[in-house]
Enzyme design. Structure first.
Site, PDB file in Angstrom:
ATOM      1  N   GLU A  45      40.856  38.534  29.625  1.00  0.00           N
ATOM      2  CA  GLU A  45      40.304  38.490  30.988  1.00  0.00           C
ATOM      3  C   GLU A  45      39.579  39.810  31.218  1.00  0.00           C
ATOM      4  OE1 GLU A  45      43.332  37.494  33.946  1.00  0.00           O
ATOM      5  OE2 GLU A  45      44.254  36.116  32.540  1.00  0.00           O
ATOM      6  N   SER A  64      44.641  38.906  36.281  1.00  0.00           N
ATOM      7  CA  SER A  64      44.979  38.335  37.588  1.00  0.00           C
ATOM      8  C   SER A  64      46.273  38.882  38.179  1.00  0.00           C
ATOM      9  CB  SER A  64      45.050  36.816  37.489  1.00  0.00           C
ATOM     10  OG  SER A  64      46.025  36.433  36.555  1.00  0.00           O
ATOM     11  N   ASP A 118      37.204  35.899  30.343  1.00  0.00           N
ATOM     12  CA  ASP A 118      37.436  35.158  31.582  1.00  0.00           C
ATOM     13  C   ASP A 118      37.163  36.117  32.747  1.00  0.00           C
ATOM     14  OD1 ASP A 118      38.703  34.258  33.925  1.00  0.00           O
ATOM     15  OD2 ASP A 118      40.212  33.130  32.821  1.00  0.00           O
ATOM     16  N   HIS A 161      45.793  34.439  31.336  1.00  0.00           N
ATOM     17  CA  HIS A 161      46.179  33.367  32.259  1.00  0.00           C
ATOM     18  C   HIS A 161      46.707  32.125  31.537  1.00  0.00           C
ATOM     19  CE1 HIS A 161      45.264  30.219  35.382  1.00  0.00           C
ATOM     20  NE2 HIS A 161      45.779  31.159  36.147  1.00  0.00           N
ATOM     21  N   ASN A 203      42.565  34.704  47.362  1.00  0.00           N
ATOM     22  CA  ASN A 203      41.555  35.194  46.410  1.00  0.00           C
ATOM     23  C   ASN A 203      40.148  35.152  47.009  1.00  0.00           C
ATOM     24  OD1 ASN A 203      43.527  35.512  44.419  1.00  0.00           O
ATOM     25  ND2 ASN A 203      43.320  33.379  43.787  1.00  0.00           N
ATOM     26  N   HIS A 234      38.329  36.786  38.125  1.00  0.00           N
ATOM     27  CA  HIS A 234      38.568  37.741  39.217  1.00  0.00           C
ATOM     28  C   HIS A 234      37.528  38.855  39.271  1.00  0.00           C
ATOM     29  CE1 HIS A 234      42.414  35.949  40.364  1.00  0.00           C
ATOM     30  NE2 HIS A 234      42.513  35.670  39.067  1.00  0.00           N
ATOM     31  N   LYS A 239      37.113  32.021  43.638  1.00  0.00           N
ATOM     32  CA  LYS A 239      37.778  33.245  44.114  1.00  0.00           C
ATOM     33  C   LYS A 239      36.804  34.040  44.987  1.00  0.00           C
ATOM     34  CE  LYS A 239      41.148  32.841  40.461  1.00  0.00           C
ATOM     35  NZ  LYS A 239      41.174  31.399  40.578  1.00  0.00           N
TER      36      LYS A 239
HETATM   37  N1  PLP Z   1      41.491  32.191  34.905  1.00  0.00           N
HETATM   38  C1  PLP Z   1      42.142  33.130  35.612  1.00  0.00           C
HETATM   39  C2  PLP Z   1      42.209  34.513  35.083  1.00  0.00           C
HETATM   40  C3  PLP Z   1      42.741  32.798  36.847  1.00  0.00           C
HETATM   41  O1  PLP Z   1      43.410  33.714  37.544  1.00  0.00           O
HETATM   42  C4  PLP Z   1      42.624  31.477  37.307  1.00  0.00           C
HETATM   43  C5  PLP Z   1      43.148  31.062  38.632  1.00  0.00           C
HETATM   44  O2  PLP Z   1      44.178  31.177  39.078  1.00  0.00           O
HETATM   45  C6  PLP Z   1      41.963  30.526  36.525  1.00  0.00           C
HETATM   46  C7  PLP Z   1      41.402  30.918  35.339  1.00  0.00           C
HETATM   47  C8  PLP Z   1      41.873  29.098  36.959  1.00  0.00           C
HETATM   48  O3  PLP Z   1      40.848  28.941  37.886  1.00  0.00           O
HETATM   49  P1  PLP Z   1      40.867  27.726  38.934  1.00  0.00           P
HETATM   50  O4  PLP Z   1      41.769  28.151  40.038  1.00  0.00           O
HETATM   51  O5  PLP Z   1      39.438  27.592  39.350  1.00  0.00           O
HETATM   52  O6  PLP Z   1      41.376  26.534  38.207  1.00  0.00           O
END
Ligand code: PLP
Length: 387
Positions: free
Chosen positions: A174, A178, A203, A130, A44, A206, A237
């Site tokens: 999101e 992801s 969120d 997620h 990422n 990404h 990321k």
């Molecule tokens: N939110 C989304 C959409 C993600 O893809 C991820 C990570 O994989 C996270 C939150 C979690 O982030 P972190 O890896 O910083 O815990």
């Protein structure tokens, strides 16, 4: 058979067993396993900032002065000027009044959602959100409904039927999904939020660093900063570092400081990481060519693969190749590995059953030559079927 053995056995039988893959080195678009070098499409580190000399220098400077750990939570003696400096910068970058740093995106989502809603409230969540969002929802104790991915009609039907029965209502999505690499219909979601008197949280894990004129995300790109109540994202990321943030009004920030258990009961993010995060925001602001180059290359890859008949989705730096059966996804991923390409199969429960895929994360290091090489390898492997 004991519960643990039974669980592992079932996972293995259904081709769903997860295993760790220790790398010996990773950087500049390559990953090394057992002394062998592979093209890395599983990272990422979208903008290639994790190895950037300016991030390393910023972290080293702070290590020399402050050491490594903060030795306490933010509310005890782990709170430093540098944390506040990053919070001001991220709030400015995202165009919101206030920012708060979290130790990871997972902790941010779990903490934010479970402190915003409780029993008697309702949450409407995109079906492909997620796991950290889902876990936050479950922890909150609120009633929740998952609407079909990006399906406004489904959400509207649920809102019409259910909204009136609850107190606070939250819509969560999101801004770059992801595992799909696509965007939600954000403007329409905001319209529904206003019509049905809900809060909206997005969120941008990404999207941060990649989308928008300033590079701050999809919310900026769509000019909706004012309309979104709570924006979270990560430094882990495209920003090449670690940790997460939430930006909101000052009042909401103060609420999280007082209510959010994953913020209150965890040791503060180390200062070398905070310094690197500050530097990566500067680079994103200064070097817009990184994200433009990346997105152009992604458009190229997606178009070429679609022309060749591959079922690829999305509109971002995440390019999922939908395969279907779990077994076939594992098989094809192994074939790619033999050809020197590392891209992992993504299976249930991360994605729905029968939608196993190989997720290509394109980064700044992937030149057109590298992408052409990937397309050739994929064309070869696609002709070899498991059956
Ligand atoms: N939110 C989304 C959409 C993600 O893809 C991820 C990570 O994989 C996270 C939150 C979690 O982030 P972190 O890896 O910083 O815990």
């Amino acid at each position: 058979m004991g519960r643990i053995e039974e669980f592992l056995h079932k996972r293995e039988e259904s081709n769903l067993l997860r295993v760790l893959h220790p790398a010996t080195y990773k950087g500049e678009g390559f990953i090394y396993f057992n002394g062998k070098k592979y093209l890395d499409f599983s990272s990422n580190d979208y903008l290639g900032l994790s190895q950037h000399p300016r991030l390393k220098k910023a972290a080293k400077r702070v290590i020399e002065e402050f050491g490594i750990g903060c030795s306490a939570s933010r509310l005890l003696s782990g709170d430093f000027d540098l944390h506040h400096c990053l919070e001001e910068e991220i709030a400015k970058f995202k165009g919101k009044e206030a920012g708060l740093v979290f130790n990871s995106g997972y902790q941010a989502n779990v903490g934010i959602i479970s402190s915003l809603c409780k029993r008697g409230d309702v949450i409407f969540s995109d079906k492909l959100n997620h796991a950290s969002i889902i876990d936050g929802i479950i922890m909150s104790g609120a009633k929740f409904f998952r609407f079909r991915h990006n399906d406004l009609n489904h959400l509207h039907t649920l809102l019409k039927k259910e909204r009136g029965k609850f107190k606070t209502s939250l819509i969560v999505t999101e801004t770059i999904f992801s595992m799909e690499g696509d965007k939600p219909p954000l403007r329409e979601l905001v319209r529904l939020k206003e019509k049905y008197d809900c809060l909206i949280m997005v969120d941008e894990a990404h999207a941060t660093g990649i989308f928008g004129e300033k590079g701050s995300g999809v919310v900026e790109e769509e000019n909706l900063t004012e309309k979104i109540d709570i924006i979270m994202g990560t430094f882990s990321k495209a920003l090449g570092s670690f940790g997460a943030y939430v930006v909101s009004s000052e009042k909401v920030k103060q609420y999280f400081i007082n209510k959010c258990r994953s913020f209150i009961y965890s040791t503060a993010l180390p200062l070398p990481i905070i310094a690197a995060n500050l530097e990566s925001i500067n680079i994103v602001k200064e070097e817009s060519q990184r994200r433009k180059y990346l997105l152009e290359n992604c458009r190229y890859l997606r178009r070429r693969l679609q022309e060749k008949g591959f079922n690829v989705r999305g509109c971002s730096q995440i390019v999922p190749w939908i395969i279907g059966e779990e077994k076939q996804a594992i098989y094809l991923s192994n074939l790619l590995q033999k050809e020197g390409v590392r891209a992992f199969p993504i299976r249930f429960p991360t994605v729905p059953k029968g939608e196993a895929r190989i997720r290509f994360s394109v980064t700044y290091y992937h030149t057109r030559d590298i992408l052409d090489n990937l397309i050739n390898v994929l064309s070869k492997t696609d002709q070899i079927s498991l059956h």
